[in-house]
Design a protein around this motif. Structure first.
Motif, mmCIF file in Angstrom:
data_model
loop_
_atom_site.group_PDB
_atom_site.id
_atom_site.type_symbol
_atom_site.label_atom_id
_atom_site.label_comp_id
_atom_site.label_asym_id
_atom_site.label_seq_id
_atom_site.Cartn_x
_atom_site.Cartn_y
_atom_site.Cartn_z
ATOM 1 N N ALA A 137 16.905 27.717 1.636
ATOM 2 C CA ALA A 137 15.784 27.308 2.490
ATOM 3 C C ALA A 137 15.547 28.337 3.581
ATOM 4 O O ALA A 137 14.416 28.721 3.862
ATOM 5 N N GLY A 138 16.645 28.808 4.203
ATOM 6 C CA GLY A 138 16.499 29.798 5.249
ATOM 7 C C GLY A 138 15.936 31.095 4.718
ATOM 8 O O GLY A 138 15.083 31.728 5.340
ATOM 9 N N ALA A 139 16.397 31.500 3.543
ATOM 10 C CA ALA A 139 15.916 32.739 2.950
ATOM 11 C C ALA A 139 14.436 32.642 2.617
ATOM 12 O O ALA A 139 13.657 33.552 2.890
ATOM 13 N N ASP A 140 14.016 31.515 2.021
ATOM 14 C CA ASP A 140 12.602 31.333 1.681
ATOM 15 C C ASP A 140 11.733 31.366 2.924
ATOM 16 O O ASP A 140 10.629 31.924 2.920
ATOM 17 N N ARG A 141 12.229 30.773 3.988
ATOM 18 C CA ARG A 141 11.436 30.674 5.199
ATOM 19 C C ARG A 141 11.143 32.056 5.775
ATOM 20 O O ARG A 141 10.100 32.289 6.363
ATOM 21 N N ASP A 142 12.063 32.976 5.590
ATOM 22 C CA ASP A 142 11.882 34.317 6.134
ATOM 23 C C ASP A 142 11.507 35.333 5.060
ATOM 24 O O ASP A 142 11.616 36.538 5.276
ATOM 25 N N ALA A 143 11.065 34.854 3.906
ATOM 26 C CA ALA A 143 10.538 35.713 2.841
ATOM 27 C C ALA A 143 11.565 36.705 2.325
ATOM 28 O O ALA A 143 11.207 37.825 1.947
ATOM 29 N N VAL A 144 12.835 36.334 2.331
ATOM 30 C CA VAL A 144 13.873 37.136 1.701
ATOM 31 C C VAL A 144 14.696 36.219 0.804
ATOM 32 O O VAL A 144 14.783 35.017 1.039
ATOM 33 N N ASN A 145 15.289 36.791 -0.234
ATOM 34 C CA ASN A 145 16.085 35.963 -1.142
ATOM 35 C C ASN A 145 17.510 35.810 -0.611
ATOM 36 O O ASN A 145 17.896 36.465 0.364
ATOM 37 N N PRO A 146 18.324 34.936 -1.217
ATOM 38 C CA PRO A 146 19.673 34.705 -0.691
ATOM 39 C C PRO A 146 20.528 35.967 -0.615
ATOM 40 O O PRO A 146 21.314 36.124 0.325
ATOM 41 N N TYR A 147 20.394 36.860 -1.580
ATOM 42 C CA TYR A 147 21.184 38.098 -1.542
ATOM 43 C C TYR A 147 20.773 38.962 -0.356
ATOM 44 O O TYR A 147 21.616 39.554 0.316
ATOM 45 N N GLN A 148 19.496 39.019 -0.089
ATOM 46 C CA GLN A 148 19.023 39.771 1.075
ATOM 47 C C GLN A 148 19.458 39.098 2.373
ATOM 48 O O GLN A 148 19.755 39.778 3.364
ATOM 49 N N THR A 149 19.496 37.778 2.372
ATOM 50 C CA THR A 149 19.989 37.061 3.544
ATOM 51 C C THR A 149 21.441 37.431 3.810
ATOM 52 O O THR A 149 21.848 37.635 4.965
ATOM 53 N N LEU A 150 22.235 37.521 2.748
ATOM 54 C CA LEU A 150 23.630 37.931 2.886
ATOM 55 C C LEU A 150 23.729 39.358 3.422
ATOM 56 O O LEU A 150 24.591 39.670 4.255
ATOM 57 N N THR A 151 22.839 40.227 2.959
ATOM 58 C CA THR A 151 22.820 41.607 3.452
ATOM 59 C C THR A 151 22.518 41.632 4.949
ATOM 60 O O THR A 151 23.157 42.361 5.717
ATOM 61 N N ILE A 152 21.550 40.827 5.365
ATOM 62 C CA ILE A 152 21.227 40.736 6.794
ATOM 63 C C ILE A 152 22.433 40.215 7.579
ATOM 64 O O ILE A 152 22.770 40.742 8.646
ATOM 65 N N ALA A 153 23.108 39.206 7.035
ATOM 66 C CA ALA A 153 24.286 38.663 7.714
ATOM 67 C C ALA A 153 25.369 39.717 7.873
ATOM 68 O O ALA A 153 26.064 39.760 8.897
ATOM 69 N N SER A 154 25.515 40.590 6.875
ATOM 70 C CA SER A 154 26.535 41.639 6.974
ATOM 71 C C SER A 154 26.201 42.636 8.074
ATOM 72 O O SER A 154 27.102 43.149 8.758
ATOM 73 N N ILE A 155 24.915 42.920 8.263
ATOM 74 C CA ILE A 155 24.506 43.818 9.351
ATOM 75 C C ILE A 155 24.725 43.126 10.699
ATOM 76 O O ILE A 155 25.198 43.737 11.663
ATOM 77 N N VAL A 156 24.387 41.852 10.761
ATOM 78 C CA VAL A 156 24.614 41.075 11.984
ATOM 79 C C VAL A 156 26.092 41.106 12.357
ATOM 80 O O VAL A 156 26.453 41.313 13.525
ATOM 81 N N GLU A 157 26.951 40.918 11.361
ATOM 82 C CA GLU A 157 28.396 40.929 11.611
ATOM 83 C C GLU A 157 28.835 42.261 12.218
ATOM 84 O O GLU A 157 29.689 42.306 13.114
ATOM 85 N N ALA A 158 28.247 43.352 11.731
ATOM 86 C CA ALA A 158 28.620 44.677 12.219
ATOM 87 C C ALA A 158 27.997 45.023 13.561
ATOM 88 O O ALA A 158 28.587 45.752 14.360
ATOM 89 N N GLU A 159 26.810 44.494 13.843
ATOM 90 C CA GLU A 159 26.049 44.919 15.018
ATOM 91 C C GLU A 159 26.242 44.038 16.252
ATOM 92 O O GLU A 159 26.149 44.538 17.372
ATOM 93 N N ALA A 160 26.443 42.755 16.073
ATOM 94 C CA ALA A 160 26.478 41.837 17.216
ATOM 95 C C ALA A 160 27.758 42.014 18.011
ATOM 96 O O ALA A 160 28.860 42.030 17.455
ATOM 97 N N ALA A 161 27.627 42.156 19.317
ATOM 98 C CA ALA A 161 28.784 42.324 20.183
ATOM 99 C C ALA A 161 29.566 41.021 20.333
ATOM 100 O O ALA A 161 30.776 41.032 20.522
ATOM 101 N N THR A 162 28.881 39.885 20.273
ATOM 102 C CA THR A 162 29.522 38.573 20.400
ATOM 103 C C THR A 162 28.864 37.607 19.439
ATOM 104 O O THR A 162 27.770 37.850 18.921
ATOM 105 N N LYS A 163 29.513 36.495 19.196
ATOM 106 C CA LYS A 163 28.927 35.465 18.341
ATOM 107 C C LYS A 163 27.635 34.931 18.936
ATOM 108 O O LYS A 163 26.707 34.566 18.213
ATOM 109 N N GLU A 164 27.572 34.914 20.260
ATOM 110 C CA GLU A 164 26.377 34.416 20.921
ATOM 111 C C GLU A 164 25.172 35.321 20.658
ATOM 112 O O GLU A 164 24.022 34.867 20.689
ATOM 113 N N ASP A 165 25.437 36.606 20.408
ATOM 114 C CA ASP A 165 24.346 37.556 20.173
ATOM 115 C C ASP A 165 23.889 37.606 18.718
ATOM 116 O O ASP A 165 22.862 38.224 18.419
ATOM 117 N N MET A 166 24.625 36.983 17.821
ATOM 118 C CA MET A 166 24.339 37.137 16.399
ATOM 119 C C MET A 166 22.929 36.690 16.013
ATOM 120 O O MET A 166 22.228 37.368 15.260
#
Length: 282
Positions: A137-166
């Motif tokens: 549902a989240g992926a559809d809402r943002d016009a990306v598929n689940p695999y792309q959502t996972l890719t975005i999450a991996s970048i978030v994991e690497a880039e965010a300084a804190t969980k609050e910033d994710m």
């Protein structure tokens, strides 16, 4: 205008949200990332192997393979070689590459544990955690598929300084994609160069590989790490906001903005603190 990106030589986003400016042709590089140590529970000298293996959030597949080899006492490279024969239940988009699907968690070990079995367990755990209706549902809402959502999450994991910033980092990624702006993330460059610790140079930003989001538009072709549940949640349901820039000026002070001039001021403050010898990261 927010739908226009400054020239690439004038703006950059960096790993863990640290940014720098190219001034007079010289690049002031961000502080290098700190490598994550292998997390294996302490065990007595009489034990053949540890009782569990902890895979931290943000580890790359290569780090997981190395940790598995060490924990199981097998020759280096054994776990990586086991991937094609392990029967991993990966989506078609992954093309047999488990990057992103080796779910961060603590996995029990025993005398019957094998690289193939543990890798399969990690992927199965990821599928249970990441492939639910909420992800779709989240992926559809943002016009990306689940695999792309996972890719975005991996970048978030690497880039965010804190969980609050994710969540805000995820929103920056979506906003840049929506506006046709290059992501310009150093975390993806690091992955493409097979490095964990580097000061990104101008030369690095011109590297010819599919993970260089300075010269290539859109997302990288695969996840760049194995994100945890918090990063995945951020990628699925980021907060609303118009941010397209961010920089961690100092620990606990990550600034998000939609205004390039404001970003330049924030980056100047970051660089001033860094050159003065004060720590800019935790």
């Amino acid at each position: 205008m927010l739908n226009e990106t400054p020239q690439r030589s004038a703006m950059r986003l960096t790993r863990r949200g640290r940014a720098s400016l190219i001034a007079g042709g010289a690049l002031v590089a961000a502080a290098a990332a700190v490598a994550v140590p292998l997390l294996l529970p302490h065990h007595g000298s009489g034990d053949k192997r540890p009782q569990a293996l902890t895979v931290p959030e943000g580890w790359r597949a290569g780090q997981v393979y190395e940790a598995l080899d060490k924990a199981l006492g097998v020759p280096a490279g054994t776990s990586k070689k086991a991937v094609p024969k392990a029967g991993l239940k990966l989506p078609g988009d992954a093309e047999g590459n488990p990057e992103g699907y080796l779910f961060p968690a603590t996995y029990p070990l025993n005398d019957k544990s094998t690289p193939a079995g543990l890798l399969s367990y990690m992927v199965s755990t990821a599928n249970r955690k990441l492939n639910g209706s909420q992800v779709t549902a989240g992926a559809d809402r943002d016009a990306v598929n689940p695999y792309q959502t996972l890719t975005i999450a991996s970048i978030v994991e690497a880039e965010a300084a804190t969980k609050e910033d994710m969540g805000k980092v995820a929103r920056v990624i979506y906003n840049r994609l929506d506006r046709g702006m290059p992501l310009q993330m150093d975390s993806t460059i690091n992955y493409g160069l097979n490095r964990s610790t580097l000061d990104t140079t101008t030369k690095d930003t011109r590297a010819e590989n599919p993970y260089n989001t300075y010269v290539r538009m859109g997302l990288p072709p695969t996840p760049i790490a194995n994100p945890g549940a918090q990063a995945m949640k951020a990628a699925i349901s980021p907060p609303q906001g118009d941010w397209v820039y961010f920089v961690t000026v100092k620990p606990g002070d990550t600034r998000f903005t939609a205004n390039f001039d404001e970003q330049q001021k924030n980056v100047a403050e970051f660089n001033k603190l860094r050159t003065s010898g004060k720590p800019s990261s935790a």
